[in-house]
Scaffold this motif. Structure first.
Motif, PDB file in Angstrom:
ATOM      1  N   UNK A   1      -7.388   3.419   4.988  1.00 30.14           N
ATOM      2  CA  UNK A   1      -6.930   4.870   3.751  1.00 30.14           C
ATOM      3  C   UNK A   1      -7.458   2.903   2.124  1.00 30.14           C
ATOM      4  N   UNK A   2      -7.013   2.533   2.495  1.00 33.55           N
ATOM      5  CA  UNK A   2      -6.703   2.076   1.479  1.00 33.55           C
ATOM      6  C   UNK A   2      -7.550   1.924   0.301  1.00 33.55           C
ATOM      7  N   UNK A   3      -8.170   2.429  -0.825  1.00 35.47           N
ATOM      8  CA  UNK A   3      -8.740   2.770  -1.464  1.00 35.47           C
ATOM      9  C   UNK A   3      -9.787   0.280  -1.893  1.00 35.47           C
ATOM     10  N   UNK A   4      -8.975  -0.427  -2.129  1.00 33.87           N
ATOM     11  CA  UNK A   4     -10.178  -1.328  -1.932  1.00 33.87           C
ATOM     12  C   UNK A   4     -10.825  -2.221  -0.413  1.00 33.87           C
ATOM     13  N   UNK A   5      -9.677  -1.548   0.398  1.00 33.34           N
ATOM     14  CA  UNK A   5     -10.628  -1.622   1.689  1.00 33.34           C
ATOM     15  C   UNK A   5     -11.896  -1.188   2.143  1.00 33.34           C
TER      16      UNK A   5
ATOM     17  N   UNK B   1      -1.661  -3.799  -0.038  1.00 30.08           N
ATOM     18  CA  UNK B   1      -2.093  -3.566   1.266  1.00 30.08           C
ATOM     19  C   UNK B   1      -1.036  -2.694   1.567  1.00 30.08           C
ATOM     20  N   UNK B   2       0.537  -2.710   1.135  1.00 28.36           N
ATOM     21  CA  UNK B   2       1.183  -2.028   1.679  1.00 28.36           C
ATOM     22  C   UNK B   2       1.227  -0.321   1.400  1.00 28.36           C
ATOM     23  N   UNK B   3      -0.080  -0.647   0.373  1.00 30.94           N
ATOM     24  CA  UNK B   3       0.437   0.590   0.465  1.00 30.94           C
ATOM     25  C   UNK B   3       1.455   0.977  -0.880  1.00 30.94           C
ATOM     26  N   UNK B   4       2.315   0.870  -1.821  1.00 29.94           N
ATOM     27  CA  UNK B   4       2.518   0.572  -2.497  1.00 29.94           C
ATOM     28  C   UNK B   4       2.604   2.114  -3.232  1.00 29.94           C
ATOM     29  N   UNK B   5       2.556   3.408  -3.715  1.00 29.81           N
ATOM     30  CA  UNK B   5       1.865   4.455  -4.803  1.00 29.81           C
ATOM     31  C   UNK B   5       2.017   4.579  -5.975  1.00 29.81           C
ATOM     32  N   UNK B   6       1.618   5.415  -6.420  1.00 27.92           N
ATOM     33  CA  UNK B   6       2.082   5.538  -7.955  1.00 27.92           C
ATOM     34  C   UNK B   6       1.564   6.769  -8.383  1.00 27.92           C
ATOM     35  N   UNK B   7       1.831   7.776  -9.255  1.00 33.57           N
ATOM     36  CA  UNK B   7       1.192   9.377  -9.472  1.00 33.57           C
ATOM     37  C   UNK B   7       0.442   9.070 -10.914  1.00 33.57           C
ATOM     38  N   UNK B   8       0.143   9.597 -11.657  1.00 32.73           N
ATOM     39  CA  UNK B   8      -0.763   9.909 -12.937  1.00 32.73           C
ATOM     40  C   UNK B   8       0.221   9.369 -14.059  1.00 32.73           C
ATOM     41  N   UNK B   9       1.325   9.239 -13.839  1.00 27.88           N
ATOM     42  CA  UNK B   9       2.534   9.437 -14.579  1.00 27.88           C
ATOM     43  C   UNK B   9       3.063   7.708 -15.151  1.00 27.88           C
TER      44      UNK B   9
ATOM     45  N   UNK C   1     -17.782  -2.474   6.925  1.00 26.91           N
ATOM     46  CA  UNK C   1     -17.688  -2.497   8.253  1.00 26.91           C
ATOM     47  C   UNK C   1     -15.856  -2.617   8.855  1.00 26.91           C
ATOM     48  N   UNK C   2     -14.842  -2.597   6.961  1.00 27.94           N
ATOM     49  CA  UNK C   2     -13.492  -2.778   8.439  1.00 27.94           C
ATOM     50  C   UNK C   2     -12.951  -1.732   8.227  1.00 27.94           C
ATOM     51  N   UNK C   3     -12.953  -0.639   7.357  1.00 26.75           N
ATOM     52  CA  UNK C   3     -12.147   0.377   7.206  1.00 26.75           C
ATOM     53  C   UNK C   3     -11.592   1.354   8.767  1.00 26.75           C
ATOM     54  N   UNK C   4     -12.968   1.834   9.436  1.00 28.92           N
ATOM     55  CA  UNK C   4     -13.327   1.628  10.041  1.00 28.92           C
ATOM     56  C   UNK C   4     -12.850   2.005  12.027  1.00 28.92           C
ATOM     57  N   UNK C   5     -12.942   0.048  11.494  1.00 28.03           N
ATOM     58  CA  UNK C   5     -11.789  -0.323  12.696  1.00 28.03           C
ATOM     59  C   UNK C   5     -10.403  -0.524  12.333  1.00 28.03           C
ATOM     60  N   UNK C   6      -9.258  -0.458  11.382  1.00 26.75           N
ATOM     61  CA  UNK C   6      -8.523  -0.003  10.977  1.00 26.75           C
ATOM     62  C   UNK C   6      -7.416   0.917  11.309  1.00 26.75           C
TER      63      UNK C   6
END
Lengths: 280, 134
Positions: free
Chosen positions: A117-121, A202-210, A265-270
């Motif tokens: 689900x990583x957007x960049x991936x 890659x690890x998914x550190x998040x953030x908000x709209x703030x 073709x990557x995300x679907x195999x992660x």
């Protein structure tokens, strides 16, 4: 393919790879490098080189020299750079002993994120301060600074240098609304108006709209550009924190086309998380 | 010849630290505990982003032919390291070492490729992948 293994070409490769290693970034060579063979691991025709890379300290070929300046006296940041932000792990920009002040809900969100689900991936932008592991170019004119990204879906980012303020209620976007100013020789870029879609790494550190970022770019010398970025996001982090990343100049380099959506073709195999990846 | 070989070793020794590149996590997609060594015939080459890919027909233990999808770095990374879109061609006999996809599909991240001319080359396929075996 016709092999053309020669000492000069191998020396060129050695130099090329030394740059990449020194900068913790990929190797530097002009785009027109068709004279090189693909990097070889072993000698042909019975060669048996098995180098122990731990015993080799690559030569630092990052160019050194005085910081270039514009006619108005400000540092000239133009050029093709590599690095300058997190790729695998945001925490690698922390000073020793510091930690990322994730709030519990943000940690829970990060813990359940999966790399698929990583957007960049999925060929969406990195946002800020994340950087794609590909070269990028900074362009300055009297009213703007532009970041042109080879990777990062071949997109661009603009910074207004004309003294304007942020809008009161900007639409949330991937790169937000950026205004720049000078603090001596440091370019300060203040950005708000982010969406909450991109991940910091890659690890998914998040953030908000703030999210509010303050990047401080200092060209330490000809070949070194420091980005000291402060993350302010009371939605996901208990206090502001500052990270330091370094970009290295890639002399004689040109950006190349990179249309990520072409054959993803990557995300679907992660499956699962990224673990603890190293920034390149 | 000895000097030339020394240069060769020096050049090779610097390969591993030069990080290979990908826009996504290696560890989430590929399993280094599932190493593959595949020998086969190239059936298709995709010189595309975000990764160049090639496909090879491999005979398995029962004699059946299985087509594998093999991931390289992006064409830009490969070109900067001396590859070209002509480095792999349909019909070439190649040997690939890499890591299989975690989901068990016939897909792998290529770490090294022995090209049709016998050269063993690094595939520059992922920033967070471990260095290739020696």
């Amino acid at each position: 393919m016709k092999p053309n293994l020669s000492v000069p070409s191998l020396l060129a490769m050695a130099s090329v790879f030394a740059v990449g290693a020194a900068a913790q970034a990929p190797a530097t060579t002009p785009a027109k490098s068709s004279a090189l063979n693909p990097a070889e691991l072993t000698a042909p025709a019975g060669g048996s080189a098995n180098p122990d890379t731990k015993r080799v300290r690559p030569r630092d070929t990052t160019p050194h020299g005085p910081t270039p300046r514009l006619a108005d006296g400000h540092p000239d940041f133009s050029g093709v750079w590599q690095g300058g932000g997190p790729v695998g792990d945001l925490a690698q920009g922390l000073a020793p002993g510091e930690t990322i002040p994730l709030l519990p809900a943000a940690k829970a969100l990060m813990d359940k994120r999966e790399s698929k689900d990583d957007p960049e991936a999925n060929c969406l932008p990195t946002g800020i301060p994340r950087i794609a592991p590909y070269p990028w170019r900074m362009v300055q004119d009297a009213t703007h600074v532009y970041f042109l990204f080879e990777g990062n879906i071949h997109s661009f980012r603009q910074v207004f240098m004309d003294g304007r303020k942020h809008p009161d209620d900007p639409d949330p976007t991937w790169y937000g609304h950026s205004i720049g100013s000078w603090d001596g020789d440091t370019l300060v870029i203040d950005t708000i108006g982010f969406n909450d879609k991109f991940w910091f790494d890659f690890r998914g550190h998040p953030h908000t709209e703030q999210l509010h970022t303050i990047e401080r770019y200092t060209r330490k010398d000809l070949g070194t550009l420091e980005n000291k970025v402060t993350i302010i996001d009371p939605g996901d982090y208990s206090k502001p924190f500052t990270l330091t990343f370094t970009a290295r100049l890639r002399p004689n380099e040109e950006l190349m086309e990179y249309i990520c959506q072409e054959n993803q073709q990557d995300a679907q195999h992660m499956h699962g998380s990224a673990g603890l990846p190293q920034n390149p | 010849m000895k000097a030339a070989f020394a240069y060769l070793v020096a050049g090779i020794a610097l390969l591993a630290p030069a990080a290979a590149l990908a826009h996504h996590s290696f560890a989430a997609e590929y399993d280094t505990k599932k190493p593959v060594s595949l020998k086969g015939t190239v059936t298709k080459v995709e010189w595309t982003n975000p990764h160049a890919r090639f496909y090879i027909d491999v005979k398995n233990e029962s004699g059946a032919v299985v087509n594998w999808n093999l991931e390289l770095a992006s064409p830009n990374v490969l070109v900067r390291q001396g590859w070209s879109r002509h480095s792999l061609n349909v019909g070439d006999q190649v040997t690939v070492e890499g890591a299989q996809a975690k989901d068990g599909s016939q897909m792998a991240n290529a770490r090294t490729v022995i090209l049709a001319d016998g050269k063993k080359v690094f595939a520059f396929s992922a920033s967070d992948a471990p260095p290739p075996s020696q």
